[in-house]
Design a protein around this motif. Structure first.
Motif, mmCIF file in Angstrom:
data_model
loop_
_atom_site.group_PDB
_atom_site.id
_atom_site.type_symbol
_atom_site.label_atom_id
_atom_site.label_comp_id
_atom_site.label_asym_id
_atom_site.label_seq_id
_atom_site.Cartn_x
_atom_site.Cartn_y
_atom_site.Cartn_z
ATOM 1 N N SER A 1 -3.108 -4.991 1.477
ATOM 2 C CA SER A 1 -3.429 -3.521 1.858
ATOM 3 C C SER A 1 -4.564 -3.116 2.197
ATOM 4 N N ALA B 1 -4.584 4.229 -4.488
ATOM 5 C CA ALA B 1 -4.488 2.815 -4.598
ATOM 6 C C ALA B 1 -4.268 1.882 -3.293
ATOM 7 N N ARG B 2 -3.740 2.277 -2.287
ATOM 8 C CA ARG B 2 -3.726 1.676 -1.134
ATOM 9 C C ARG B 2 -4.946 1.563 -0.288
ATOM 10 N N THR B 3 -5.977 2.424 -0.661
ATOM 11 C CA THR B 3 -7.318 2.372 -0.006
ATOM 12 C C THR B 3 -8.349 1.924 -0.849
ATOM 13 N N ILE C 1 -5.273 1.517 -9.150
ATOM 14 C CA ILE C 1 -4.126 2.382 -9.440
ATOM 15 C C ILE C 1 -4.431 3.403 -10.528
ATOM 16 N N VAL D 1 -0.869 7.005 -4.816
ATOM 17 C CA VAL D 1 -0.727 5.883 -3.916
ATOM 18 C C VAL D 1 -1.643 5.902 -2.781
ATOM 19 N N PHE E 1 -2.593 -6.536 -3.002
ATOM 20 C CA PHE E 1 -3.806 -5.508 -3.009
ATOM 21 C C PHE E 1 -4.605 -5.818 -1.800
ATOM 22 N N MET F 1 3.550 -2.693 -9.474
ATOM 23 C CA MET F 1 2.357 -2.730 -9.201
ATOM 24 C C MET F 1 2.151 -3.302 -7.493
ATOM 25 N N TYR G 1 5.390 4.881 -11.150
ATOM 26 C CA TYR G 1 5.250 4.434 -9.828
ATOM 27 C C TYR G 1 6.609 3.984 -9.270
ATOM 28 N N LEU H 1 3.519 2.092 -14.739
ATOM 29 C CA LEU H 1 3.824 1.663 -13.327
ATOM 30 C C LEU H 1 5.470 2.038 -13.286
ATOM 31 N N GLY I 1 -7.721 0.667 -3.874
ATOM 32 C CA GLY I 1 -7.466 -0.361 -4.760
ATOM 33 C C GLY I 1 -7.026 -0.100 -6.182
ATOM 34 N N GLN J 1 4.457 -3.169 -5.487
ATOM 35 C CA GLN J 1 5.175 -2.073 -4.614
ATOM 36 C C GLN J 1 4.337 -0.926 -4.365
ATOM 37 N N THR J 2 3.442 -0.886 -5.371
ATOM 38 C CA THR J 2 2.550 0.522 -5.320
ATOM 39 C C THR J 2 1.635 0.005 -4.095
ATOM 40 N N TRP J 3 1.092 -1.163 -3.949
ATOM 41 C CA TRP J 3 0.159 -1.649 -2.997
ATOM 42 C C TRP J 3 1.046 -1.928 -1.711
ATOM 43 N N GLY J 4 2.119 -1.830 -1.709
ATOM 44 C CA GLY J 4 2.892 -1.761 -0.467
ATOM 45 C C GLY J 4 3.777 -3.131 -0.158
ATOM 46 N N LEU K 1 8.352 5.834 -5.929
ATOM 47 C CA LEU K 1 8.424 5.138 -4.890
ATOM 48 C C LEU K 1 10.024 4.818 -4.577
#
Lengths: 452, 452
Positions: free
Chosen positions: A149, B371-373, B377, B368, A146, A173, B420, B417, B375, A175-178, B424
């Motif tokens: 990201s 989540a990546r901006t 999910i 996604v 997290f 989780m 997700y 998840l 935080g 992986q969802t955050w990269g 992915l």
């Protein structure tokens, strides 16, 4: 009715972290270079940590400013709520007033993002492109994923094999955050290949793999989720907010309880209070709760030991069960560590913190009682703290005293429901640390100066 | 930097629910007794609902007081935070200001406890000992289990078979709060036995089972997690808090977006604003986001239909895909319902609410990015709202206008998840509603008065 929940606005997010180091009695015991046996200096750490964090690790300043970009990221979940456990108090028929500070509202569901964010920030500031780390049940790895990201860093996580197999959702989780996630032991590192005979893995092995990756890649640093001074430092936002919230409640704790795995949750909650205790400003009691299956503080040896299994880290002065000890697979994955933060160990050694060990089933019994009264389903780690709180509440009842108890509910149990399932079905085991484990722990200690 | 998160103290928990019924144009269309075709009165409902809730269902009062014990339970998680999505705005390079109201901080992780608590309370007040209900992915069942644990009620949940198999953790959560959970269709009810040929089950079948249990046991009532007027009523705490929080932010929405399954999340967020729109006090646009696999509002027929599969409930005036329609197994389990709340359907019919349908992959792509901006999910349900928000933000950018967008983030995705993971990995499917589905839906409608 008085308040149940004490909430603070964003302007109450602390502006500084509390550094307990300068208040500790005597000179701090330094970590040692495992090759030379001499105190480890910044040069021992620069291959895997940025200078910003190394300076925090050894700082003599009692307060360290929180950088603005870190405070801005903290706004995503901080300040966290402080609750009065009125329904639990009623169920226990205790005169005690029970408060808990709840860190499960963070994106990753625990206190870990409090340090993941400043670690990612300091590395990004230093021009680092990637962080490597280990994770057990996944709380730490997901928090770092997290945080990476948020600051545009790559993140590579070595996840303990048994958890990788049992907890696919924590992996998703990350992986969802990269993040990229590997099952440990992997065949990607020398450390991993050397431990192929232990296919279920351990935190110690995963740490070795992550440290090795960082040491070999100049663009990659390593991040640790507990144990080190700077990690505990970052967590002191918890205790500082709790002080402000208890003031709102017109309360002050007689006793503070936290679970201890590596010590960051416990240190983060207690250090802002302990500073007052060390300065003679209060007489709070402190209780550290740990698993009977991994009883570092209650049965470990106070000695210099490695932080990892393979022996890549500096030697640290701590209570330890031996760096080769692989704790039984209790569900409180975050408490399955052979050592503990040197700062917390020093406070236990000095008698300022009392440690207690609990068996798995009695912690889940406490957690279910908590869930059915307070609503929140606790992670297995803070279930240990709740067990100790029930004891403290009963003691207050026996004494007929209206004591104030504060504890850290450091995460929710949304990813641990298989463990609740086993508890409710009566199939949960109660592994304990044996005399044989003890002898093996002593045999495995590295040669290093003895500690008093 | 201005605030990211707008938090309110407990004294800001609303004291009343907003009842939109008296503000709706024309007389409300009544539910019909399926046997007689006549308007269903309180007597049709007393076998399964307490009078307190029946009175709320048909109340002409614009505001209904929230009982003190319900407000006290709300303190466990309310007020919920309102966020400004600054990081998402920056990533989208949009002039739009995006706010979201986050209900994932409740113990069960969604907005559902807002109605589970008052439903459990009213039943306990009426002397009822047990509640039965259905659940799909488990959000509603776990919320009712939690609420029953607060008021000392037994809780029996019929869980859709496919979810029971795929989501054991949601089942464990319900059991941790003390509920009994059955796989539906079960052999415990006539309804379940009659549907044994559909072993994966559906929400409609599970509703039939739960209603049957309640109808046969005088100590047991039924509880529904959406659709009905009183359920949407209870959810209006969301929108009322959002109004206060947007005032803190010195903002007012140009458009409000919510996902719609049964309609309770959407109604709860929008009704306090829509009352102002109906009274000519604002000109907000409203967007309802639903799955292309279950496009009730965008492709359904406006007609009287049953709420359940077997046909035990009153006939309700709504957009429907036919009570026999079993939506494909998209991960947004909370949006897999053949109908929608009559109040929401009426607003769509009147042109006050615009409905849009999205395919599964485009909603996860949006989730996604979120989540990546930001935080958090998101659950797959509000991922539909996020997709619509991305469109609105792009439209604002094209128009060069600083529009204010508010949306409901009604739950976290901690239990989703695996979905997700599939997204992915590129293995997530994009089922759509077909012409054949449409013909089957029309054929299945019960005979009842036509709706204009």
């Amino acid at each position: 009715m008085s308040q149940t929940k004490y909430v603070l606005g964003e302007d109450a997010i602390p502006t500084h972290w509390v550094n307990l180091l300068p208040d500790l009695p005597g000179d701090p015991l330094p970590p040692l270079n495992p090759g030379t046996g001499q105190p480890a200096g910044p040069d021992d750490l620069t291959p895997i940590f940025p200078m910003g964090l190394i300076l925090q690790e050894v700082s003599p300043d009692p307060e360290i400013p929180i950088p603005d970009p870190v405070r801005d990221a903290y706004r995503l979940w901080r300040p966290t709520p402080l609750y009065r456990a009125r329904r639990l108090e009623a169920a226990l028929d205790t005169p005690a007033r029970i408060f808990y500070k709840y860190e499960g509202v963070s994106p990753a569901g625990s206190h870990k993002p409090n340090t993941a964010v400043p670690q990612a920030y300091e590395n990004a500031q230093a021009g680092i492109k990637k962080l490597s780390t280990e994770t057990g049940a996944g709380q730490w790895g997901s928090s770092l994923a997290f945080a990476c990201s948020l600051f545009g860093l790559e993140c590579e996580v070595f996840m303990v094999g048994s958890s990788y197999d049992q907890k696919p959702y924590r992996r998703s989780m990350m992986q969802t955050w990269g993040a990229t996630v590997h099952r440990s032991p992997s065949d990607l590192t020398d450390s991993g290949r050397s431990q192929a005979a232990h296919p279920t893995g351990s935190l110690g092995i995963a740490i070795s793999e992550a440290v090795e990756v960082a040491a070999k890649d100049p663009n990659c640093n390593y991040a640790l989720g507990s144990v080190l001074n700077h990690v505990l430092l970052h967590q002191t936002v918890i205790g500082q907010e709790a002080i402000a919230q208890l003031e709102m409640a017109d309360a002050f704790p007689d006793v503070i309880v936290g679970c201890v795995g590596g010590g960051s949750n416990f240190g983060g909650l207690t250090f802002p209070f302990i500073r007052g205790t060390l300065r003679g400003e209060n007489k709070i009691r402190y209780v550290a709760a740990e698993p009977a299956a991994c009883p570092t503080l209650t049965r470990g040896v106070y000695a210099y030991d490695f932080g990892d299994t393979v022996g890549l880290t500096p030697l640290m002065p701590m209570y330890t069960l031996g760096h080769g000890f692989v704790p039984p697979p209790v569900h409180a994955g975050g408490l399955r560590y052979h050592g503990d933060a040197p700062m917390v160990c020093g406070l236990v050694k000095a008698g300022l913190v009392e440690a207690r060990a609990y068996k798995q089933n009695e912690t889940f019994e406490a957690a279910v009682q908590f869930a059915r009264t307070e609503g929140i389903i606790p992670a297995p780690e803070p279930a240990h703290a709740i067990r100790a709180v029930l004891e403290e509440a009963e003691a207050a009842k026996q004494a007929g005293e209206e004591r104030t108890i504060l504890f850290g509910l450091c995460g929710h149990g949304n990813f641990d429901l298989a463990a609740y399932d086993a508890y409710l079905a009566g199939t949960l085991e109660d592994p304990e640390f044996s005399e044989e484990d003890m002898r093996a722990a002593l045999d495995a200690l590295p040669s290093a100066p003895a500690l008093a």
